[in-house]
Design an enzyme around this catalytic site. Structure first.
Site, PDB file in Angstrom:
ATOM      1  N   ARG A 234       0.304  -9.241  12.892  1.00  0.00           N
ATOM      2  CA  ARG A 234       1.200 -10.339  12.528  1.00  0.00           C
ATOM      3  C   ARG A 234       0.917 -11.489  13.491  1.00  0.00           C
ATOM      4  O   ARG A 234       0.651 -11.263  14.686  1.00  0.00           O
ATOM      5  CB  ARG A 234       2.668  -9.922  12.637  1.00  0.00           C
ATOM      6  CG  ARG A 234       3.170  -9.073  11.470  1.00  0.00           C
ATOM      7  CD  ARG A 234       3.239  -9.841  10.151  1.00  0.00           C
ATOM      8  NE  ARG A 234       3.728  -9.043   9.023  1.00  0.00           N
ATOM      9  CZ  ARG A 234       2.966  -8.363   8.184  1.00  0.00           C
ATOM     10  NH1 ARG A 234       1.646  -8.374   8.331  1.00  0.00           N
ATOM     11  NH2 ARG A 234       3.496  -7.687   7.184  1.00  0.00           N
ATOM     12  N   ASP A 258      -6.331 -12.844  10.643  1.00  0.00           N
ATOM     13  CA  ASP A 258      -5.965 -12.790   9.224  1.00  0.00           C
ATOM     14  C   ASP A 258      -4.508 -13.206   9.056  1.00  0.00           C
ATOM     15  O   ASP A 258      -4.021 -13.351   7.945  1.00  0.00           O
ATOM     16  CB  ASP A 258      -6.175 -11.358   8.700  1.00  0.00           C
ATOM     17  CG  ASP A 258      -5.876 -11.253   7.207  1.00  0.00           C
ATOM     18  OD1 ASP A 258      -6.458 -12.051   6.442  1.00  0.00           O
ATOM     19  OD2 ASP A 258      -5.054 -10.411   6.813  1.00  0.00           O
ATOM     20  N   GLU A 263       2.422 -18.973   9.482  1.00  0.00           N
ATOM     21  CA  GLU A 263       1.857 -18.834   8.128  1.00  0.00           C
ATOM     22  C   GLU A 263       2.901 -18.934   7.007  1.00  0.00           C
ATOM     23  O   GLU A 263       2.562 -19.248   5.875  1.00  0.00           O
ATOM     24  CB  GLU A 263       1.076 -17.522   7.984  1.00  0.00           C
ATOM     25  CG  GLU A 263       1.925 -16.261   7.972  1.00  0.00           C
ATOM     26  CD  GLU A 263       1.089 -15.005   7.748  1.00  0.00           C
ATOM     27  OE1 GLU A 263       0.204 -14.728   8.574  1.00  0.00           O
ATOM     28  OE2 GLU A 263       1.331 -14.300   6.742  1.00  0.00           O
ATOM     29  N   HIS A 295      -4.397 -14.043   5.361  1.00  0.00           N
ATOM     30  CA  HIS A 295      -3.616 -12.807   5.160  1.00  0.00           C
ATOM     31  C   HIS A 295      -4.129 -12.056   3.927  1.00  0.00           C
ATOM     32  O   HIS A 295      -3.361 -11.754   3.019  1.00  0.00           O
ATOM     33  CB  HIS A 295      -2.120 -13.139   5.005  1.00  0.00           C
ATOM     34  CG  HIS A 295      -1.230 -11.989   5.388  1.00  0.00           C
ATOM     35  ND1 HIS A 295      -0.049 -12.157   6.045  1.00  0.00           N
ATOM     36  CD2 HIS A 295      -1.355 -10.651   5.196  1.00  0.00           C
ATOM     37  CE1 HIS A 295       0.524 -10.985   6.240  1.00  0.00           C
ATOM     38  NE2 HIS A 295      -0.254 -10.052   5.727  1.00  0.00           N
TER      39      HIS A 295
HETATM   40  P1  NAI Z   1       2.037   2.032  11.956  1.00  0.00           P
HETATM   41  O1  NAI Z   1       3.523   2.057  12.033  1.00  0.00           O
HETATM   42  O2  NAI Z   1       1.327   3.201  11.369  1.00  0.00           O
HETATM   43  O3  NAI Z   1       1.432   1.777  13.415  1.00  0.00           O
HETATM   44  C1  NAI Z   1       1.970   0.867  14.328  1.00  0.00           C
HETATM   45  C2  NAI Z   1       1.795   1.442  15.714  1.00  0.00           C
HETATM   46  O4  NAI Z   1       2.286   0.469  16.649  1.00  0.00           O
HETATM   47  C3  NAI Z   1       2.574   2.743  15.959  1.00  0.00           C
HETATM   48  O5  NAI Z   1       1.715   3.737  16.456  1.00  0.00           O
HETATM   49  C4  NAI Z   1       3.654   2.343  16.951  1.00  0.00           C
HETATM   50  O6  NAI Z   1       3.977   3.396  17.867  1.00  0.00           O
HETATM   51  C5  NAI Z   1       2.999   1.185  17.657  1.00  0.00           C
HETATM   52  N1  NAI Z   1       3.964   0.283  18.277  1.00  0.00           N
HETATM   53  C6  NAI Z   1       5.055  -0.274  17.699  1.00  0.00           C
HETATM   54  N2  NAI Z   1       5.697  -1.042  18.576  1.00  0.00           N
HETATM   55  C7  NAI Z   1       5.010  -0.947  19.740  1.00  0.00           C
HETATM   56  C8  NAI Z   1       5.183  -1.514  21.036  1.00  0.00           C
HETATM   57  N3  NAI Z   1       6.208  -2.324  21.309  1.00  0.00           N
HETATM   58  N4  NAI Z   1       4.282  -1.201  21.990  1.00  0.00           N
HETATM   59  C9  NAI Z   1       3.246  -0.372  21.724  1.00  0.00           C
HETATM   60  N5  NAI Z   1       3.035   0.188  20.527  1.00  0.00           N
HETATM   61  C10 NAI Z   1       3.912  -0.096  19.557  1.00  0.00           C
HETATM   62  O7  NAI Z   1       1.682   0.694  11.169  1.00  0.00           O
HETATM   63  P2  NAI Z   1       0.305   0.328  10.448  1.00  0.00           P
HETATM   64  O8  NAI Z   1       0.351   0.767   9.030  1.00  0.00           O
HETATM   65  O9  NAI Z   1      -0.825   0.759  11.301  1.00  0.00           O
HETATM   66  O10 NAI Z   1       0.400  -1.270  10.423  1.00  0.00           O
HETATM   67  C11 NAI Z   1       0.427  -2.018  11.620  1.00  0.00           C
HETATM   68  C12 NAI Z   1       0.794  -3.450  11.290  1.00  0.00           C
HETATM   69  O11 NAI Z   1      -0.269  -4.065  10.568  1.00  0.00           O
HETATM   70  C13 NAI Z   1       2.000  -3.607  10.326  1.00  0.00           C
HETATM   71  O12 NAI Z   1       3.224  -3.516  11.021  1.00  0.00           O
HETATM   72  C14 NAI Z   1       1.778  -4.978   9.764  1.00  0.00           C
HETATM   73  O13 NAI Z   1       2.422  -5.945  10.554  1.00  0.00           O
HETATM   74  C15 NAI Z   1       0.259  -5.168   9.848  1.00  0.00           C
HETATM   75  N6  NAI Z   1      -0.348  -5.214   8.517  1.00  0.00           N
HETATM   76  C16 NAI Z   1      -1.106  -6.298   8.169  1.00  0.00           C
HETATM   77  C17 NAI Z   1      -1.668  -6.387   6.913  1.00  0.00           C
HETATM   78  C18 NAI Z   1      -2.554  -7.544   6.521  1.00  0.00           C
HETATM   79  O14 NAI Z   1      -2.821  -7.725   5.313  1.00  0.00           O
HETATM   80  N7  NAI Z   1      -3.057  -8.329   7.446  1.00  0.00           N
HETATM   81  C19 NAI Z   1      -1.415  -5.356   5.899  1.00  0.00           C
HETATM   82  C20 NAI Z   1      -0.688  -4.231   6.398  1.00  0.00           C
HETATM   83  C21 NAI Z   1      -0.157  -4.178   7.634  1.00  0.00           C
END
Ligand code: NAI
Length: 330
Positions: A234, A258, A263, A295
């Site tokens: 993000r 991305d 945005e 994005h």
């Molecule tokens: P996920 O929930 O599987 O992984 C996120 C990881 O971040 C977890 O392991 C969590 O423990 C860790 N985390 C959360 N807060 C934290 C902190 N304060 N300090 C350290 N670690 C922390 O999520 P996933 O599916 O891997 O997605 C990650 C992010 O990618 C989403 O939240 C979203 O914002 C972004 N995303 C972007 C997309 C795009 O099109 N550019 C599409 C899909 C997701």
């Protein structure tokens, strides 16, 4: 169920229609959800929203007043929804937690490779029949160090791909993924240490109060000279002004994003007839070693199919009086 699909884009409508198989009455509109557009949902049971929509307290309150009971996100990230407000008002919210972590991780790697091997500049030259190779030198990824911030679903795939390139892996996360330690040699370290030692840093944490502006000037000053930063998470996970300074003074070698801090209201629409009044974006666009995509890391056939199937599944569950395991308001 009557469902108003906010921010619907031409490319996703066919996927949603196929997944729906005529079960729910879907109405597609291009407007994004905001306090001003919430009234369009009068008479609908549910709304479906995307990352550019804003479901703040006031918007949710309005939706509730208009009789909307459910919000289903067509995204994994949900930083744009005030979940506490939704819970308090008895509204159910669900997302698509995992539609294809591969689509995002592969896009992150594509950005990294395009920047490292200067593919865009190379192609620009070739289109002008200029085959000069000066200033196109990249580096082997083999044996370089990659720092992965957030080793959840997407970060884990990123780690596996980078392992395939022969990279040394550092990870930073609140939760450790033992499989990455055991099978891919990833070593969990503190954030400062990851920044000090990584040639490449890829961001995969959600945006929350702890990760807002996580990559700031202080942390950038601790990074290796010439570090490449990739952000597909993000926009506000990085302090964009600080990163621009780092790019200008040469501390940061290249930036691939991305997602962009400002945005909302900008991405997903064509503004080519009137250049947006956005100094930060203009600066980023003017820097040659910055690659920006709008994005679209999620934009693969597989991801769109899964997003649509899960969105319809969430609606099916609610219509049948069941909970969905994708519910964020519990
Ligand atoms: P996920 O929930 O599987 O992984 C996120 C990881 O971040 C977890 O392991 C969590 O423990 C860790 N985390 C959360 N807060 C934290 C902190 N304060 N300090 C350290 N670690 C922390 O999520 P996933 O599916 O891997 O997605 C990650 C992010 O990618 C989403 O939240 C979203 O914002 C972004 N995303 C972007 C997309 C795009 O099109 N550019 C599409 C899909 C997701």
């Amino acid at each position: 169920m009557k469902v108003l699909v906010f921010s619907s884009k031409d490319f996703e409508v066919p996927f949603l229609k196929v997944a729906n198989r005529g079960k729910h009455k879907l109405k597609f509109i291009k407007d994004s959800l905001s306090t001003h557009t919430a009234m369009k949902a009068v008479g609908y049971d549910a709304v479906s929203i995307f990352s550019a929509d804003e479901a703040c307290f006031l918007t949710i309150e309005k939706l509730k007043d208009f009789g909307v009971k459910y919000i289903t996100l067509r995204s994994a990230g949900y930083d744009n929804v005030n979940l506490r407000a939704a819970s308090r008002l008895g509204m159910k919210v669900a997302n698509v937690p995992a539609y294809s972590p591969y689509s995002i991780a592969e896009h992150a790697v594509s950005m990294l490779m395009a920047l490292n091997r200067k593919l865009i500049e190379s192609n620009r030259r070739v289109k002008q029949y200029n085959f000069d190779l000066n200033n196109l030198i990249g580096f082997d990824l083999n044996e370089k160090t990659v720092g992965i911030i957030g080793t959840g679903k997407i970060g884990a795939i990123m780690a596996k791909i980078m392992n395939g390139y022969g990279c040394k892996l550092f990870g930073y996360d609140k939760m450790q993924n033992q499989e990455l330690i055991d099978n891919y040699g990833l070593e969990y370290v503190e954030l400062n240490s990851l920044c000090e030692q990584s040639d490449i840093i890829s961001l995969h944490v959600p945006l929350n109060s702890e990760t807002h502006h996580l990559i700031n000037e202080d942390l950038i000053s601790q990074m290796k000279d010439g570090v490449i930063i990739i952000n597909t998470a993000r926009g506000a996970v990085i302090h964009t002004d600080g990163v621009i300074k780092g790019l200008i003074n040469g501390k940061i070698g290249a930036l691939g994003i991305d997602v962009y801090e400002n945005e909302r209201g900008l991405f997903f629409k064509d503004h080519s007839d009137k250049i947006p009044n956005d100094d930060m974006l203009m600066k980023l666009n003017a820097i040659t070693n910055v690659l920006i995509t709008g994005h679209h890391a999620f934009l693969t056939h597989e991801a769109l199919t899964n997003i649509s199937n899960t969105t319809i599944y969430n609606l099916d569950c609610w219509e049948n009086g069941n909970n969905t395991e994708n519910e964020l308001t519990k």
